[in-house]
Scaffold this active site. Structure first.
Site, PDB file in Angstrom:
ATOM      1  N   ALA A 101       0.818  -1.217   0.000  1.00  0.00           N
ATOM      2  CA  ALA A 101       0.000   0.000   0.000  1.00  0.00           C
ATOM      3  C   ALA A 101       0.848   1.262   0.000  1.00  0.00           C
ATOM      4  CB  ALA A 101      -0.933  -0.004   1.210  1.00  0.00           C
ATOM      5  N   GLU A 102       1.961   1.232   0.713  1.00  0.00           N
ATOM      6  CA  GLU A 102       2.782   2.426   0.878  1.00  0.00           C
ATOM      7  C   GLU A 102       3.699   2.703  -0.308  1.00  0.00           C
ATOM      8  OE1 GLU A 102       2.882   4.777   3.173  1.00  0.00           O
ATOM      9  OE2 GLU A 102       1.309   3.940   4.434  1.00  0.00           O
ATOM     10  N   SER A 103       4.428   1.700  -0.749  1.00  0.00           N
ATOM     11  CA  SER A 103       5.474   1.953  -1.755  1.00  0.00           C
ATOM     12  C   SER A 103       5.453   1.003  -2.944  1.00  0.00           C
ATOM     13  CB  SER A 103       6.855   1.835  -1.093  1.00  0.00           C
ATOM     14  OG  SER A 103       7.105   0.477  -0.720  1.00  0.00           O
TER      15      SER A 103
END
Length: 210
Positions: A108-110
């Protein structure tokens, strides 16, 4: 192709160029990335296409799952169960955090890009803000081992604080513990709402992979 040379253009123009990516058709806006690299003349340059045969740094306009208008189908987008597997399993064991949740947050983040950097300064696989990284004892957020260790340690703290409530953990990870406290639950920020939903989907899917 977007190419900007700092020899002729200011950082203000780079900011405008980054922002303009958000106005591209949805197929391009799903992963709003800008690549920073040095040209053959040694001049810092920027591109929206991944440079070949040169070292580069990813400047991420927003976290992968934070784009409210993303056209990604989160129920069938490809998962990544191999990247950084040893580090994920090691830290999952050390901090008693489910590997599937770690993978969901990284995704989700990177999107598993080790050198991703957001417009607000969050860095690395788990997009740690400098102050958070310092608090967690992370020396280099762009180093996978340091980043995952710090990110999982942070997740463990949130899991304890919110008694395993993954929605609140994801909300706090995205918007901060202060925002969760202020609203008594998931903050009504559009970005946070879609982020929490997508982390939930990814977490469930990574669980199914074993």
């Amino acid at each position: 192709m977007l190419i900007i040379s700092s020899h002729h253009r200011s950082w203000l123009k780079l900011t405008l160029a980054c922002a303009s990516l958000l106005l591209l058709p949805q197929s391009f806006a799903e992963t709003p990335l800008v690549y920073k690299y040095k040209s053959k003349q040694g001049i810092p340059s920027f591109s929206d296409i991944e440079p070949q045969n040169v070292r580069y740094k990813v400047i991420q306009v927003g976290c992968f799952a934070c784009n409210v208008n993303s056209m990604v189908n989160w129920y069938n987008t490809p998962l990544n169960t191999s990247a950084f597997n040893d580090l994920i399993l090691k830290n999952a064991f050390l901090h008693n955090v489910e590997p599937a949740l770690i993978r969901a947050i990284i995704h989700a983040e990177s999107h598993f890009k080790e050198n991703a950097t957001s417009k607000v300064g969050a860095q690395g696989l788990m997009q740690l803000m400098p102050a958070t990284a310092q608090e967690l004892g992370v020396k280099n957020s762009l180093n996978a081992e340091d980043n995952i260790q710090g990110g999982v340690k942070h997740l463990a703290k949130l899991l304890k604080k919110y008694r395993g409530n993954i929605k609140l953990v994801a909300a706090a990870y995205n918007a901060g513990e202060g925002a969760v406290k202020k609203y008594g639950g998931v903050p009504p920020y559009e970005e946070t709402l879609v982020y929490v939903d997508r982390v939930k989907i990814l977490h469930s899917r990574y669980r199914q992979t074993g």
